[in-house]
Design an enzyme around this catalytic site. Structure first.
Site, PDB file in Angstrom:
ATOM      1  N   CYS A  93     -13.394  27.105   6.504  1.00  0.00           N
ATOM      2  CA  CYS A  93     -13.619  25.906   6.047  1.00  0.00           C
ATOM      3  C   CYS A  93     -14.733  25.146   6.779  1.00  0.00           C
ATOM      4  CB  CYS A  93     -12.168  24.920   5.565  1.00  0.00           C
ATOM      5  SG  CYS A  93     -11.134  25.896   4.790  1.00  0.00           S
ATOM      6  N   HIS A 367     -12.425  20.005  -2.505  1.00  0.00           N
ATOM      7  CA  HIS A 367     -12.496  20.866  -1.279  1.00  0.00           C
ATOM      8  C   HIS A 367     -13.049  22.190  -1.760  1.00  0.00           C
ATOM      9  CE1 HIS A 367     -12.234  22.368   2.657  1.00  0.00           C
ATOM     10  NE2 HIS A 367     -11.228  22.400   2.712  1.00  0.00           N
TER      11      HIS A 367
END
Lengths: 421, 138
Positions: A93, A367
């Site tokens: 991420c 996200h």
């Protein structure tokens, strides 16, 4: 470890992003083009894309999400950049934040003067359990995953350790979600850009329309305690503690400092960059902090020659609400064990002394994992230049910070941005 | 250097229900899972060592949205499970499923509670495998 300076300065002259959300019928390249076009339009004095010399692409797992590896040359080709070098950067991420850092290093090295950093992730084609499995490959598949851990589970475990050590409660984390949804309600690019109270009203209206009993919630916290409205994902993390599964892209243009004024009178200078790594969550000395974040922040502050107190606003990696609380301590905004009190006291709200995640954060904005780190930079760029529209904070701004985490902190990358005029 | 402290060697011991880590012969520091390199000293003189299987709970969660492997093992929203991080008596921490706790009342699960090693067998035939787990100390 000693710290070093960049061999030459790097500035941001443009930034753009697609809307974040679930977009059926749009794949990575489609989203990438949207971010690219907004980035080009954002350059004040105009920009000829032929001047781009290389492309860094942040992307976590197009292989598993879309069945497509080797995405960097595809993105380059789709926006007309072949045969320029195109490099995919993967650190879970934190892929986008690390791609930014690699773009900075490419310019600082002297090899290139103008680098585009794009970042993209298309997650919503997969069923939830397959998304969970794909995200889990960012953890230690050999020693962590067989225990039954998921990403919400890891952060939930950190939350239990944090609550036990410092006295926070699940409500602390709910307050972070409420705050980020409030911020996101002012962001037209946000996936879930609605206040929790607005979502509650929507649920009531929907029940009334269907002739079902209308739920009674006295407050946002009561709504968030309702197992039906806000189901547990991994206790104590519930649905509204978790960032969503998202599609999205973001892009920025980097140039060597001496070129910046050719493109804009208001460049944003990248004055600090830090990155660190770590092992599995169980392999650390602490479960209530992310050591790689403190180390990355230390490097970035030292490079910038400033301290945490100098930061006017920050976009931090709130993949889960507890992560935002821990981040504000790792970054030195609050002392260990004080971050949750600051969150409850509103110190991280829009009008607080240290506004965190004015964009809505990963929680509300969305996200798309490998794109989030550059998405954060887009917000800092807009805020520092006074272009954040309805969510612009009205105060003198000089320094903004981005904090992008991979996994549970196996990677963390921190950048500091400065407005100089 | 022939590295004998491999993941497969570790899991072979787990299959035999033995909790084996490595020990730095110079510093006596112990590692679980076994490490071939001591990250503090970069030393590589390691030997196998059996852990006592005793420890305490350092962090935990009750997982309601399970990954596919746990769904295959019968877990889901209606049948959640506890995953935790255990601090072993010898020092290292390890991830494991935590058995024998009240998953319906997560507040009843206490960080610091004494645990002992347990083992779970899952899968059929060739795919059968033993997993590390812990349970409250009897």
């Amino acid at each position: 470890m000693t710290n070093r300076k960049l061999a030459r300065g790097v500035a941001l002259i443009g930034a753009g992003m697609s809307k974040f959300g679930a977009f059926k019928g749009k794949n990575s390249r489609d989203l990438f083009v949207e971010a690219y076009e907004e980035m080009l339009q954002s350059v004040d004095k105009g920009f000829n894309p032929a001047d781009i010399e290389m492309l860094m692409v942040g992307n976590y797992s197009s292989d598993l999400f879309e069945g497509q590896g080797h995405v960097a040359p595809i993105m380059a080709s789709w926006v007309g950049l072949s045969p320029r070098a195109a490099v995919r950067v993967e650190d879970a991420c934190a892929s986008a934040g690390v791609a930014l850092r690699q773009g900075i290093l490419a310019i600082a090295s002297g090899l290139y003067d103008i680098v585009m950093v794009g970042a993209v992730e298309k997650m919503t084609d997969l069923a939830t359990e397959k998304v969970t499995d794909t995200l889990a490959t960012a953890a230690d598949a050999t020693f962590e995953i067989p225990a039954g851990f998921t990403f919400p589970g890891f952060y939930a475990a950190m939350a239990t350790a944090y609550m036990h050590q410092y006295g926070a409660t699940p409500e602390t984390f709910m307050q972070v979600g409420i705050k980020n949804h409030e911020n996101g309600s002012l962001n037209e690019k946000a996936q879930f850009g609605a206040k929790i109270s607005t979502i509650m009203e929507g649920r009531r209206a929907s029940a009334a329309k269907k002739g079902l009993p209308i739920p009674e919630w006295d407050s946002e916290l009561e709504f968030l305690h309702d197992d039906k409205a806000n189901p547990i994902i991994a206790w104590p993390m519930r649905l509204y503690d978790c960032s969503p599964v998202s599609d999205g892209a973001a892009a920025v243009l980097l140039v060597s400092e001496e070129l910046a004024k050719k493109y804009t009178d208001h460049p944003i200078y990248i004055v600090g960059s830090g990155q660190a790594s770590d092992g599995a969550l169980h392999d650390r000395d602490t479960l209530t902090a992310i050591p790689s974040a403190s180390e990355a922040a230390r490097q970035a502050y030292e490079m910038a020659g400033i301290t945490a107190d100098d930061i006017d606003l920050a976009e931090v990696h709130d993949c889960f609400t507890v992560a935002e609380v821990i981040a504000t301590e790792d970054l030195g905004f609050f002392k260990r064990g004080e971050g949750w009190k600051a969150a409850e006291a509103g110190e991280t709200a829009r009008n607080g002394k240290k506004p965190i995640n004015l964009s809505g954060g990963l929680k509300s904005k969305g996200h798309p994992v490998g794109a989030s780190g550059v998405g954060q930079v887009v917000e800092v760029w807009k805020q520092l230049r006074g272009q954040a529209g309805p969510r612009q904070i009205e105060r003198e701004l000089q320094y903004g910070l981005t904090h992008n985490v991979g996994g549970t902190g196996q990677t963390c990358v921190v950048h500091i941005f400065e407005r100089r005029d | 250097m022939d590295n004998q402290f491999t993941s497969s060697a570790y899991f072979q011991f787990i299959n035999e229900k033995k909790l084996m880590g490595s020990r730095d012969v110079h510093t006596n520091e112990m590692f679980l899972p076994p490490r071939p390199v001591n990250p503090k000293t970069f030393g590589t003189d390691m030997e196998w060592v059996e852990f006592s299987g005793e420890g305490t709970l350092a962090a935990y969660t009750i997982v309601y949205i399970a990954p596919t492997a746990m769904i295959a093992a019968g877990f889901d929203r209606k049948n959640p499970y506890c995953a935790g991080i255990v601090k072993t008596k010898e020092g290292p921490m390890i991830s494991a499923q935590i058995l024998g706790v009240d998953v319906a009342h997560p507040e009843s699960i206490q960080i610091g509670m004494p645990l002992q090693v347990s083992y779970l067998t899952r899968g059929e035939g060739e795919a059968q495998r033993v997993f590390l787990a812990f349970e409250p100390k009897a």
